[in-house]
Design an enzyme around this catalytic site. Structure first.
Site, PDB file in Angstrom:
ATOM      1  N   LYS A 220      54.311 -49.947   0.806  1.00 59.11           N
ATOM      2  CA  LYS A 220      55.830 -49.591   0.630  1.00 59.11           C
ATOM      3  C   LYS A 220      56.001 -48.153   1.480  1.00 59.11           C
ATOM      4  CE  LYS A 220      55.639 -49.369  -3.658  1.00 59.11           C
ATOM      5  NZ  LYS A 220      54.515 -49.797  -4.325  1.00 59.11           N
TER       6      LYS A 220
ATOM      7  N   ARG B 100      61.111 -49.257 -11.382  1.00 58.11           N
ATOM      8  CA  ARG B 100      59.797 -49.769 -11.864  1.00 58.11           C
ATOM      9  C   ARG B 100      59.842 -50.230 -13.123  1.00 58.11           C
ATOM     10  NH1 ARG B 100      56.442 -46.245  -8.564  1.00 58.11           N
ATOM     11  NH2 ARG B 100      54.043 -46.876  -8.675  1.00 58.11           N
TER      12      ARG B 100
ATOM     13  N   ARG C 270      41.908 -44.904   0.907  1.00 60.64           N
ATOM     14  CA  ARG C 270      42.999 -44.295   1.756  1.00 60.64           C
ATOM     15  C   ARG C 270      42.938 -42.679   1.615  1.00 60.64           C
ATOM     16  NH1 ARG C 270      48.592 -46.330  -1.265  1.00 60.64           N
ATOM     17  NH2 ARG C 270      48.271 -45.162  -2.872  1.00 60.64           N
TER      18      ARG C 270
ATOM     19  N   ARG D  29      44.618 -38.841  -3.026  1.00 56.98           N
ATOM     20  CA  ARG D  29      45.396 -38.803  -4.132  1.00 56.98           C
ATOM     21  C   ARG D  29      44.468 -38.659  -5.470  1.00 56.98           C
ATOM     22  NH1 ARG D  29      50.403 -42.550  -3.846  1.00 56.98           N
ATOM     23  NH2 ARG D  29      49.945 -42.972  -6.080  1.00 56.98           N
TER      24      ARG D  29
ATOM     25  N   ARG E 109      47.325 -48.905 -12.915  1.00 57.96           N
ATOM     26  CA  ARG E 109      48.554 -48.716 -12.253  1.00 57.96           C
ATOM     27  C   ARG E 109      49.106 -50.448 -11.819  1.00 57.96           C
ATOM     28  NH1 ARG E 109      46.576 -44.966  -7.331  1.00 57.96           N
ATOM     29  NH2 ARG E 109      48.622 -45.885  -6.434  1.00 57.96           N
TER      30      ARG E 109
HETATM   31  P1  ADP Z   1      51.837 -46.250  -5.920  1.00 61.88           P
HETATM   32  O1  ADP Z   1      52.977 -47.131  -5.653  1.00 61.88           O
HETATM   33  O2  ADP Z   1      50.771 -46.359  -4.979  1.00 61.88           O
HETATM   34  O3  ADP Z   1      51.325 -46.524  -7.218  1.00 61.88           O
HETATM   35  P2  ADP Z   1      53.787 -43.902  -6.244  1.00 61.88           P
HETATM   36  O4  ADP Z   1      53.392 -42.943  -5.383  1.00 61.88           O
HETATM   37  O5  ADP Z   1      54.961 -44.702  -6.068  1.00 61.88           O
HETATM   38  O6  ADP Z   1      52.234 -44.913  -5.958  1.00 61.88           O
HETATM   39  O7  ADP Z   1      53.463 -43.538  -7.828  1.00 61.88           O
HETATM   40  C1  ADP Z   1      52.451 -42.594  -8.240  1.00 61.88           C
HETATM   41  C2  ADP Z   1      52.667 -42.381  -9.571  1.00 61.88           C
HETATM   42  O8  ADP Z   1      53.988 -41.958 -10.179  1.00 61.88           O
HETATM   43  C3  ADP Z   1      52.857 -43.888 -10.824  1.00 61.88           C
HETATM   44  O9  ADP Z   1      51.478 -44.359 -11.036  1.00 61.88           O
HETATM   45  C4  ADP Z   1      53.400 -43.162 -11.762  1.00 61.88           C
HETATM   46  O10 ADP Z   1      52.646 -42.367 -12.763  1.00 61.88           O
HETATM   47  C5  ADP Z   1      54.235 -42.280 -11.091  1.00 61.88           C
HETATM   48  N1  ADP Z   1      55.643 -42.814 -10.857  1.00 61.88           N
HETATM   49  C6  ADP Z   1      56.310 -42.815  -9.547  1.00 61.88           C
HETATM   50  N2  ADP Z   1      57.348 -43.468  -9.677  1.00 61.88           N
HETATM   51  C7  ADP Z   1      57.871 -43.837 -11.062  1.00 61.88           C
HETATM   52  C8  ADP Z   1      58.581 -44.532 -11.340  1.00 61.88           C
HETATM   53  N3  ADP Z   1      59.717 -44.848 -10.999  1.00 61.88           N
HETATM   54  N4  ADP Z   1      58.721 -44.592 -13.067  1.00 61.88           N
HETATM   55  C9  ADP Z   1      57.781 -44.013 -13.615  1.00 61.88           C
HETATM   56  N5  ADP Z   1      56.675 -43.403 -12.996  1.00 61.88           N
HETATM   57  C10 ADP Z   1      56.588 -43.295 -11.681  1.00 61.88           C
END
Ligand code: ADP
Length: 215
Positions: free
Chosen positions: A13, A88, A127, A161, A172
């Site tokens: 994404k 999400r 990554r 990360r 996740r």
């Molecule tokens: P990825 O899609 O690679 O898991 P993101 O960078 O989108 O990573 O998100 C990393 C973390 O940030 C998630 O595992 C969660 O803890 C938090 N997070 C990000 N966006 C949201 C969201 N919309 N709702 C709840 N938690 C979120």
């Protein structure tokens, strides 16, 4: 144009959003990036989010919808938004409807990146990014051309990360399956969902997305 990129962690994404920013001048609204910035800056939101993110669990709907609302307020009305990592949960999807409607925006496409989960763990745990400019690399797939030197800015510092380890990645994925995938039917009912093969090359995924946006 306002679009959502949906798909499990590591589906690509962020990579595709960056391409859309570069090619179309859209603005990427990544709740993950915003939360990581808040953690780094040590804000109250960051303090609440840090341990949750490190465990791979979801930050509260109130926090993420709050930061998305602020980001939308800062966006010029003519700029299109790419929602990356948001919504999400079903509650977030409903909040987004309200946030967009309040600002006279509509949702045009929900693009789901379809991927093989087993491949994702390898993608994510390998990554890393340039600590200075953020360019993305991978232990097995895209190493810098000169070892240890960023192709883009020449920096020699890289970072990973803290949530990109196997155990957290599994959490996740489980969160995605349990809470995020169930929002797809909401958007399917509105005829907004299009699926793209996220296992294809980055360029192929990008051109499939371009074709959808051109419709
Ligand atoms: P990825 O899609 O690679 O898991 P993101 O960078 O989108 O990573 O998100 C990393 C973390 O940030 C998630 O595992 C969660 O803890 C938090 N997070 C990000 N966006 C949201 C969201 N919309 N709702 C709840 N938690 C979120």
């Amino acid at each position: 144009m306002n679009i959502i990129l949906l798909g499990p962690p590591g589906a690509g994404k962020g990579t595709q959003a960056s391409k859309l920013v570069a090619d179309r001048g859209m603005v990427q609204l990544s709740t993950g990036d915003m939360l990581r910035a808040a953690v780094k800056a040590g804000t109250p939101t960051g303090a609440k989010a840090k341990a949750i993110m490190e465990a791979g669990e979801l930050v509260s709907d109130e926090i993420v919808s709050g930061i998305i609302g602020e980001a939308l307020d800062a966006l010029p009305p003519e700029s299109g938004a790419i929602f990356d990592g948001y919504p999400r949960t079903e509650a977030q999807a409903l909040s987004l409807d309200g946030l967009l409607a309040d600002r006279g925006r509509t949702l045009d496409h929900v693009i789901e990146l379809d991927v093989d989960e087993d491949a994702l763990v390898e993608r994510i745990t390998g990554r890393f990014t340039c600590a200075k400019c953020g360019a993305g690399y991978h232990d097995h797939f895209i190493q810098p051309k000169a070892a240890g030197v960023c192709d883009v800015c020449g920096s020699t510092e890289f970072k990973r990360r803290p949530d990109d380890n196997e155990e957290t990645v599994r959490t996740r994925m489980a969160e995605y399956r349990a809470k995020t995938a169930p929002i797809l039917p909401l958007y399917e009912a509105r005829g907004l969902v299009e699926r793209v093969d996220g296992m294809a090359s980055m360029e192929e995924v990008a051109s499939a997305i371009s074709a959808i946006l051109a419709d």
